[in-house]
Design an enzyme around this catalytic site. Structure first.
Site, PDB file in Angstrom:
ATOM      1  N   TRP A   1     -13.351  19.326   8.283  1.00 61.97           N
ATOM      2  CA  TRP A   1     -14.558  18.867   8.979  1.00 61.97           C
ATOM      3  C   TRP A   1     -14.124  17.982  10.135  1.00 61.97           C
ATOM      4  CZ3 TRP A   1     -16.081  13.777   9.828  1.00 61.97           C
ATOM      5  CH2 TRP A   1     -17.300  13.639  10.510  1.00 61.97           C
TER       6      TRP A   1
ATOM      7  N   GLU B   1     -16.248  23.368   7.537  1.00 66.92           N
ATOM      8  CA  GLU B   1     -17.553  22.766   7.221  1.00 66.92           C
ATOM      9  C   GLU B   1     -18.327  22.440   8.490  1.00 66.92           C
ATOM     10  OE1 GLU B   1     -19.303  18.740   4.985  1.00 66.92           O
ATOM     11  OE2 GLU B   1     -17.151  19.055   5.202  1.00 66.92           O
TER      12      GLU B   1
ATOM     13  N   LYS C   1     -21.772  21.037  10.740  1.00 64.58           N
ATOM     14  CA  LYS C   1     -22.666  19.884  10.718  1.00 64.58           C
ATOM     15  C   LYS C   1     -23.664  20.011  11.865  1.00 64.58           C
ATOM     16  CE  LYS C   1     -22.734  14.918   9.939  1.00 64.58           C
ATOM     17  NZ  LYS C   1     -21.931  13.705   9.670  1.00 64.58           N
TER      18      LYS C   1
ATOM     19  N   ASP D   1     -22.534  21.727   3.201  1.00 66.25           N
ATOM     20  CA  ASP D   1     -22.869  20.356   2.816  1.00 66.25           C
ATOM     21  C   ASP D   1     -24.387  20.202   2.858  1.00 66.25           C
ATOM     22  OD1 ASP D   1     -23.534  17.471   3.269  1.00 66.25           O
ATOM     23  OD2 ASP D   1     -21.361  17.226   3.139  1.00 66.25           O
TER      24      ASP D   1
ATOM     25  N   HIS E   1     -25.982  18.508   6.001  1.00 64.64           N
ATOM     26  CA  HIS E   1     -25.531  18.865   7.345  1.00 64.64           C
ATOM     27  C   HIS E   1     -26.451  19.834   8.079  1.00 64.64           C
ATOM     28  CE1 HIS E   1     -21.038  17.544   7.004  1.00 64.64           C
ATOM     29  NE2 HIS E   1     -21.900  16.603   6.652  1.00 64.64           N
TER      30      HIS E   1
ATOM     31  N   HIS F   1     -20.539  20.816  -0.826  1.00 57.21           N
ATOM     32  CA  HIS F   1     -20.573  19.360  -0.873  1.00 57.21           C
ATOM     33  C   HIS F   1     -21.996  18.996  -1.263  1.00 57.21           C
ATOM     34  CE1 HIS F   1     -16.847  18.082   1.700  1.00 57.21           C
ATOM     35  NE2 HIS F   1     -16.538  18.669   0.569  1.00 57.21           N
TER      36      HIS F   1
ATOM     37  N   ASP G   1     -28.133  12.866   7.462  1.00 58.54           N
ATOM     38  CA  ASP G   1     -26.955  13.032   6.611  1.00 58.54           C
ATOM     39  C   ASP G   1     -26.493  11.678   6.095  1.00 58.54           C
ATOM     40  OD1 ASP G   1     -24.705  14.176   5.356  1.00 58.54           O
ATOM     41  OD2 ASP G   1     -23.483  13.821   7.142  1.00 58.54           O
TER      42      ASP G   1
ATOM     43  N   ASP H   1     -25.833  10.805   2.902  1.00 57.03           N
ATOM     44  CA  ASP H   1     -24.907  10.852   1.772  1.00 57.03           C
ATOM     45  C   ASP H   1     -25.296   9.912   0.637  1.00 57.03           C
ATOM     46  OD1 ASP H   1     -22.948  12.838   2.546  1.00 57.03           O
ATOM     47  OD2 ASP H   1     -22.400  11.480   4.157  1.00 57.03           O
TER      48      ASP H   1
ATOM     49  N   ASP I   1     -20.166  14.778  -2.357  1.00 55.65           N
ATOM     50  CA  ASP I   1     -19.841  14.011  -1.145  1.00 55.65           C
ATOM     51  C   ASP I   1     -20.928  12.985  -0.891  1.00 55.65           C
ATOM     52  OD1 ASP I   1     -18.951  13.022   1.225  1.00 55.65           O
ATOM     53  OD2 ASP I   1     -19.245  14.850   2.396  1.00 55.65           O
TER      54      ASP I   1
END
Length: 421
Positions: free
Chosen positions: A188, A229, A231, A262, A265, A289, A297, A299, A329
Site C-alpha cells: 500500500w 491494496e 485506496k 480494505d 478504502h 483488511h 478511513d 480504522d 487493520d
C-alpha cells in the site's frame, strides 16, 4: 467440570439440534472456524510507530488518535502484549508485520532490510505456532514527505522505494520458508494529491513501471504471495490517489497477483462485501483488511456490525475461504490496546462463525427456484438462530474465556504490566 462449563455444553447441545433442523452441521462449522486463521496486525499495539525510528511523526495519511497509557515501546513488549491477547482469542492466528517493526541492534535503511533483521520475530512465531504476513512501509519517511513514493517523479526516490519493496519480498519469502505457510505481502502506498492534479496518468504509469520492476523476481507462492491494496483517498491526498481501485484491480488481474480489499478504502456507501465475488472471477488470491470506517478511513476497531457479517457471508457462501487471507487493520490509541485486539479479532471470528452456520444450501435452493419469499424469511430467521451458544462452546474448546470473562485478565495485565511503562 464446573457448572459454567456444564451450562455451555448443555446450551451447545440444544443449539446443535436447532441447527440440524436447518441442515447445518455445527461440528463442521467449528472445525472450519478453528482452522481459519485471522492475521492480527501488530501496529495496534504501538500506534504504528514501529522500531526503526519510534520518535518520527506519522505521515502518509496515517493517524493514530488517543493517548491511553501502556503502548509497547520495544519489540519484546509488543510480542508480550500480543501473547497476552492470544490467550483471550480462540482459534488459529497469524501476525501481520510492517517493515518498520524490524528487530535489529543496528540502524537499517528501509531499502537495506534483510531477513536477519526479523529473525527474532520468526523465532517467536515458531514458539507460538503463528504464521507471519508482511508489508513494506512506504510512509513516515523523508522520502515520502512529498506525497509520492513508487510514483515519485524523481528517479532516485522512486528507486529507493522499489528497492525497499524488493527487500521486503525477500523478508516475506523468508517467513514462508521458515514457518511453512505462505506470507501475504501487501503493498500500500499513500501517493496522491490534496487538490486536483493536471496529470493523473503519468504517476499511474510510473507506479505500474515501479511495481513491475519491484516484482520482477519470481518467488514461489508456497512461501510468498504479492498483494496490492487500493485506496479512495487519504489525509493530504483527498483529490487524487494514484493507486485507485480501478488501477489495482487491473494491475492484479493482469499480473496474476493478489488483491487486498480494505473495508475503509472506498466511498462511505461502497461495501467490500459486494466486491468479493466480482473480484474472485478475475483474481485467484485475495486479502482482506477488515476494519470499521466511520465516515472515512478511520480504522476503528472491528465491530460485529452488518458489513463485517456481510463480508464473512460472501466468503462462505461462495466457497472462497481457501483463496482468502483474512486480516485486520485498525489502530485505536484511546482504549487499552490489547483489549482492542481481543474485541476486534473475536468479532471477526464471530462473524465468520455466524456465516458458517447459515443454512446456505436451503437459501440457494429457494433462490434458484425463484422463491424469494422463502429466501427472505429464512435469511431473517437465521439471524435469530442460537449461534452464540456455538461461539461459547468454541471458546470453551480452545481454553479461552467465555463471554465477558476476558476483561478481568486485561485489567490485571494493565495494572501489573502496562502501568509500569
Amino acid at each position: 467440570m464446573t457448572i459454567e462449563k456444564e451450562k455451555v455444553i448443555a446450551a451447545y447441545q440444544q443449539a446443535k439440534e436447532v441447527f440440524q433442523q436447518h441442515g447445518v452441521d455445527t461440528e463442521k462449522a467449528l472445525e472450519t472456524l478453528a482452522q481459519t486463521p485471522i492475521s492480527i496486525h501488530c501496529w495496534q499495539g504501538d500506534d504504528v510507530k514501529g522500531f526503526e525510528n519510534p520518535d518520527r511523526a506519522l505521515s502518509g495519511g496515517i493517524q493514530a488518535t488517543g493517548n491511553y497509557p501502556g503502548a509497547a515501546k520495544t519489540p519484546d513488549q509488543l510480542r508480550a502484549d500480543m501473547e497476552k491477547a492470544f490467550t483471550l482469542i480462540p482459534g488459529k492466528k497469524r501476525v501481520n508485520l510492517h517493515a518498520i517493526y524490524l528487530d535489529s541492534d543496528e540502524d537499517v535503511a528501509r531499502d537495506k532490510i534483510e531477513p536477519k533483521h526479523f529473525e527474532r520475530w520468526v523465532t517467536w512465531a515458531k514458539a507460538n505456532d503463528l504464521g507471519l504476513d508482511f508489508n513494506p512501509s512506504l510512509f513516515s519517511h523523508p522520502n515520502a514527505d512529498e506525497g509520492f513514493t513508487l510514483s515519485h517523479p524523481n528517479d532516485d526516490i522512486r528507486q529507493f522505494w522499489i528497492d525497499h519493496v524488493k527487500a521486503s519480498r525477500k523478508v516475506s519469502e523468508y517467513f514462508g520458508k521458515e514457518l511453512g505457510t505462505p506470507s501475504y505481502m501487501n503493498i500500500w502506498i499513500p501517493d496522491g494529491m490534496k487538490d486536483q492534479p493536471v496529470d493523473r496518468l503519468s504517476p499511474r504509469k510510473r507506479l505500474a513501471a515501479s511495481l513491475d520492476e519491484a516484482l520482477t523476481e519470481k518467488i514461489d507462492t508456497k512461501y510468498h504471495i504479492d498483494a496490492v491494496e487500493s485506496k479512495l483517498f487519504g489525509i493530504g491526498a483527498e483529490a487524487y490517489t494514484v493507486g485507485s481501485n480501478e488501477f489495482y484491480l487491473g494491475y492484479a488481474a493482469s499480473r496474476g497477483i493478489a488483491l487486498c480489499l480494505d473495508a475503509g478504502h472506498f466511498h462511505p456507501t461502497e461495501m467490500i462485501s459486494d466486491k468479493i465475488s466480482a473480484c474472485s472471477i478475475y483474481i485467484q488470491d485475495m486479502q482482506l483488511h477488515v476494519t470499521r470506517p466511520i465516515r472515512w478511513d478511520s480504522d476503528h476497531i472491528v465491530s460485529f456490525d452488518d458489513e463485517t457479517q456481510a463480508i464473512m457471508r460472501e466468503i462462505v457462501r461462495n466457497n472462497l475461504l481457501s483463496r482468502m487471507s483474512i486480516g485486520l487493520d485498525f489502530f485505536d490509541a484511546s482504549i487499552n490496546r490489547i483489549a482492542a485486539w481481543v474485541i476486534g479479532t473475536r468479532n471477526a471470528q464471530k462473524a465468520l462463525l455466524k456465516a458458517l452456520l447459515e443454512p446456505v444450501e436451503k437459501l440457494k435452493e429457494a433462490e434458484e427456484s425463484f422463491d424469494y419469499t422463502s429466501r427472505l424469511a429464512l435469511i431473517e430467521e437465521s439471524h435469530s438462530l442460537p449461534w452464540n451458544a456455538i461461539w461459547d462452546y468454541h471458546c470453551l474448546q480452545n481454553d479461552t474465556p467465555v463471554g465477558f470473562d476476558w476483561m478481568k485478565d486485561i485489567k490485571e495485565y494493565e495494572a501489573n504490566v502496562l502501568a509500569t511503562r
